[in-house]
Design a protein around this motif. Structure first.
Motif, short mmCIF file in Angstrom:
data_model
loop_
_atom_site.label_atom_id
_atom_site.label_comp_id
_atom_site.label_asym_id
_atom_site.label_seq_id
_atom_site.Cartn_x
_atom_site.Cartn_y
_atom_site.Cartn_z
N THR A 155 0.90 -1.28 -0.04
CA THR A 155 -0.14 -0.06 0.01
C THR A 155 0.79 1.36 -0.04
O THR A 155 2.12 1.10 0.16
N GLY A 156 0.25 2.39 -0.12
CA GLY A 156 0.92 3.66 -0.09
C GLY A 156 1.69 3.92 1.23
O GLY A 156 2.76 4.26 0.98
N THR A 157 1.10 3.58 2.39
CA THR A 157 2.01 3.46 3.47
C THR A 157 3.14 2.83 3.52
O THR A 157 4.03 3.31 4.03
N LYS A 158 2.93 1.43 3.21
CA LYS A 158 4.04 0.44 3.25
C LYS A 158 5.09 0.89 2.11
O LYS A 158 6.49 0.95 2.56
N ILE A 159 4.56 1.79 0.94
CA ILE A 159 5.93 2.01 0.05
C ILE A 159 6.51 3.30 0.80
O ILE A 159 7.72 3.36 0.32
N GLY A 160 5.82 4.01 1.35
CA GLY A 160 6.55 5.13 1.89
C GLY A 160 7.33 4.63 3.02
O GLY A 160 8.29 5.34 3.10
N LYS A 161 7.24 3.79 3.81
CA LYS A 161 8.08 3.18 4.88
C LYS A 161 9.09 2.47 4.13
O LYS A 161 10.39 2.78 4.78
N ALA A 162 9.14 2.02 2.99
CA ALA A 162 10.10 1.33 2.64
C ALA A 162 11.09 2.23 1.90
O ALA A 162 12.45 2.26 2.04
N ARG A 163 10.55 3.35 1.37
CA ARG A 163 11.40 4.41 0.76
C ARG A 163 12.17 5.34 1.94
O ARG A 163 13.28 5.46 1.52
N ASN A 164 11.53 5.42 2.99
CA ASN A 164 12.19 6.03 4.20
C ASN A 164 13.28 5.08 4.61
O ASN A 164 14.42 5.61 4.92
N ALA A 165 13.06 3.65 4.82
CA ALA A 165 14.27 2.86 4.99
C ALA A 165 15.39 2.87 4.28
O ALA A 165 16.39 2.89 4.67
N LEU A 166 14.97 2.80 2.89
CA LEU A 166 15.96 2.84 1.74
C LEU A 166 16.85 4.17 2.01
O LEU A 166 18.08 4.08 1.76
N GLU A 167 16.40 5.29 2.34
CA GLU A 167 16.76 6.58 2.30
C GLU A 167 17.82 6.56 3.49
O GLU A 167 19.12 6.96 3.29
N ARG A 168 17.31 6.07 4.61
CA ARG A 168 18.09 5.77 5.68
C ARG A 168 19.36 5.14 5.49
O ARG A 168 20.37 5.43 5.96
N PHE A 169 19.18 4.02 4.66
CA PHE A 169 20.33 2.88 4.41
C PHE A 169 21.23 3.56 3.58
O PHE A 169 22.52 3.76 3.69
N ILE A 170 20.80 4.51 2.73
CA ILE A 170 21.56 5.00 1.51
C ILE A 170 22.47 6.26 2.27
O ILE A 170 23.52 6.34 2.01
N ASN A 171 21.85 6.97 3.13
CA ASN A 171 22.61 7.99 3.76
C ASN A 171 23.52 7.45 4.95
O ASN A 171 24.58 8.15 5.03
N THR A 172 23.48 6.33 5.20
CA THR A 172 24.31 5.60 6.10
C THR A 172 25.41 4.78 5.62
O THR A 172 26.42 4.03 6.08
N SER A 173 25.37 4.69 4.29
CA SER A 173 26.19 3.82 3.45
C SER A 173 27.62 4.53 3.29
O SER A 173 27.87 5.81 2.99
N HIS A 174 28.55 3.84 2.68
CA HIS A 174 29.76 4.12 2.31
C HIS A 174 29.73 5.15 1.11
O HIS A 174 28.93 4.34 0.12
#
Length: 104
Positions: free
Chosen positions: A2-21
Motif C-alpha cells: 500500500t501507499g503507507t508501506k511503500i512510503g515506509k520502504a522508501r524512508n528505510a531505503l533513504e536511511r540505508f543510503i544515507n548511512t552507506s559508504h
C-alpha cells in the motif's frame, strides 16, 4: 504494497543510503508478477530513490525471483577481484533461494 508501506520502504531505503559508504553501489529491482531490474550499478543514491518513486505496487509478488536476481547481481560484483566474503555469502543465499523456490 500500500501507499503507507511503500512510503515506509522508501524512508528505510533513504536511511540505508544515507548511512552507506560513498563507494557503495546500488541496484534496484522491482517485483510484482515478475522481477525487473530498474536501475543497475550506481553509486548515486538519489537516483535509486528517484527510481523508487516510479514503482507502482500491484498484483502478486515474485519475491523469490527478485531475490535470485539481486543475489546474482551481488555475486557478479563490479571489480575483478570482488569482495570474496560477500560473494561467498551471496552464493550461499542464492543456493537457499533456489532451494526454497523449487520447494526443497
Amino acid at each position: 504494497m500500500t501507499g503507507t508501506k511503500i512510503g515506509k520502504a522508501r524512508n528505510a531505503l533513504e536511511r540505508f543510503i544515507n548511512t552507506s559508504h560513498p563507494n557503495d553501489e546500488y541496484f534496484l529491482i522491482a517485483f510484482n508478477n515478475r522481477a525487473q531490474l530498474l536501475l543497475d550499478r550506481t553509486r548515486d543514491g538519489e537516483a535509486v530513490l528517484k527510481k523508487l518513486t516510479l514503482v507502482n505496487p500491484r498484483n502478486n509478488t515474485a519475491l523469490y525471483d527478485a531475490c535470485y536476481l539481486g543475489i546474482e547481481k551481488v555475486t557478479r560484483g563490479t571489480s575483478e577481484k570482488g569482495d570474496a566474503h560477500h560473494q561467498a555469502t551471496a552464493r550461499t543465499i542464492l543456493r537457499a533461494t533456489t532451494s526454497a523456490k523449487s520447494g526443497g
